[in-house]
Motif scaffolding. Structure first.
Motif, PDB file in Angstrom:
ATOM      1  N   SER A 179      29.221  42.032  36.930  1.00  0.00           N
ATOM      2  CA  SER A 179      29.148  41.916  35.650  1.00  0.00           C
ATOM      3  C   SER A 179      30.116  41.060  35.003  1.00  0.00           C
ATOM      4  O   SER A 179      29.999  40.475  33.942  1.00  0.00           O
ATOM      5  N   ILE A 180      31.406  40.907  35.640  1.00  0.00           N
ATOM      6  CA  ILE A 180      32.500  39.985  35.125  1.00  0.00           C
ATOM      7  C   ILE A 180      32.485  38.818  35.931  1.00  0.00           C
ATOM      8  O   ILE A 180      32.032  37.716  35.553  1.00  0.00           O
ATOM      9  N   ARG A 200      37.916  43.488  28.477  1.00  0.00           N
ATOM     10  CA  ARG A 200      36.553  43.674  28.857  1.00  0.00           C
ATOM     11  C   ARG A 200      36.531  44.281  30.230  1.00  0.00           C
ATOM     12  O   ARG A 200      35.683  45.086  30.458  1.00  0.00           O
ATOM     13  N   PHE A 232      29.223  46.699  40.406  1.00  0.00           N
ATOM     14  CA  PHE A 232      28.891  46.467  38.893  1.00  0.00           C
ATOM     15  C   PHE A 232      30.087  45.537  38.239  1.00  0.00           C
ATOM     16  O   PHE A 232      29.555  44.658  37.536  1.00  0.00           O
ATOM     17  N   ILE A 250      35.967  49.069  33.363  1.00  0.00           N
ATOM     18  CA  ILE A 250      35.468  48.891  34.510  1.00  0.00           C
ATOM     19  C   ILE A 250      36.589  49.219  35.659  1.00  0.00           C
ATOM     20  O   ILE A 250      36.260  50.162  36.625  1.00  0.00           O
ATOM     21  N   MET A 270      28.903  37.087  35.788  1.00  0.00           N
ATOM     22  CA  MET A 270      28.561  36.289  34.755  1.00  0.00           C
ATOM     23  C   MET A 270      29.431  35.386  34.388  1.00  0.00           C
ATOM     24  O   MET A 270      28.960  34.151  33.958  1.00  0.00           O
TER      25      MET A 270
END
Length: 325
Positions: free
Chosen positions: A207-208, A153, A203, A157, A211
């Motif tokens: 986001s990683i 994932r 980001f 990015i 989260m």
């Protein structure tokens, strides 16, 4: 003509930095660094060996632990050679391509470790809330699929970061703040617009890592709620004890990582020495401490290590050497 001048002014190399102001004692500083590097490689390799050779440890928790050990090995191998190169040989130059490759692997492995810590938190959640369904929930196919998704994932990015940096023009300033390449450090040297890099880096962090931290906290809130509902005090302590190792390595990983990210992005007047020390703590301490924490706190690994030590003592004793077949 201006394009030609810009090409000529583009520095061919970046210069890495050791510990600022301590250049005269770099050789002495390298001793504890080298010791930490050696223990990290040995400890994580030993954890992998124990898990691989003991069939009773082929459970989801130990599968995640083995991936964590591989990630720690990768972080040590990625960061320490350039660090020791500076301390031993004053080898500070690194090409753009080598720097971009190093920062890709550093950030990819960092996000991977964050993902593994999240999966380990989920493993503890299932083990405590639904112990009877543990084997049916965390099956091998589900573990393989989950690992693949969480490991990949971060690629969309992180992969654009070195590509974007490669498009930037770097002026005469080419001295980095660390003994290795970090995206937030390299992009500051660009004399072109870096807003896309700033957005993508922020980001990715939110986001990683953001989260993952949120989900880990949620997992432990649910674990704590379940544990407090257990009537027996001894059972509550036993359940919490299974989480201690994971909580320790979560703190060891996230506190320096968040501190380093905040220093680079938001604290303009922070001391360069503080940034350097925070970076070393982030990349040196987790690979060093993770195997130690699990060796001390995990009963199964501790028992396996003790058994191996006893076998080694017996096989190396004079009596066994003199024994005739």
């Amino acid at each position: 003509m201006s394009a030609l001048n810009n090409t000529k002014s583009q520095p061919a190399m970046f210069f890495l930095t050791g510990i600022v102001g301590q250049e005269n004692v770099h050789v002495w500083i390298s001793i504890p660094f080298c010791l930490i590097y050696f223990i990290s490689i040995l400890g994580n390799s030993f954890i992998l060996f124990i898990i691989k050779t003991d069939p009773t440890l082929h459970e989801p928790m130990y599968i995640f632990l083995s991936i964590l050990a591989v990630t720690d090995l990768g972080l040590s191998i990625t960061t320490m050679p350039t660090t020791l190169g500076i301390f031993w040989f004053n080898s500070r130059e690194i090409s753009h391509d080598a720097c971009f490759a190093q920062l890709f692997f550093i950030h990819f492995l960092g996000f991977t470790e964050s993902s593994i810590l999240l999966l380990m938190a989920f493993d503890r959640l299932v083990a405590i809330r639904n112990p009877l369904r543990y084997a049916s929930v965390l099956t091998r196919p589900r573990i393989a699929t989950t690992l693949l998704v969480t490991l990949l994932r971060g690629v969309p990015i992180i992969f654009p970061l070195p590509i974007l940096l490669k498009q930037h023009h770097f002026c005469q300033a080419n001295i980095l703040s660390h003994a290795y390449c970090l995206h937030q450090d390299v992009m500051k040297l660009a004399c072109s617009d870096i807003r896309v890099n700033i957005f993508l880096g922020l980001f990715g962090t939110l986001s990683i890592a953001g989260m993952d931290i949120s989900l880990i906290l949620l997992s432990y809130a649910m674990i704590l709620k379940t544990v407090l509902s257990i009537a027996s005090h001894a059972e509550r302590l036993k359940s919490l004890d299974t989480c201690v190792s994971h909580v320790c390595i979560v703190l060891l990983f996230y506190i320096p990582a968040l501190g380093l990210s905040v220093l680079h992005r938001f604290v303009k007047m922070s001391s360069p020495l503080v940034q350097v020390v925070m970076g070393y703590v982030h990349f040196l301490i987790p690979p060093l401490m993770n195997p130690i924490v699990y060796s001390v706190k995990n009963k199964h690994i501790r028992t396996r290590m003790s058994r191996m030590f006893v076998i080694w003592r017996i096989s190396s004793s004079p009596a066994s050497e003199n024994q005739t077949p």
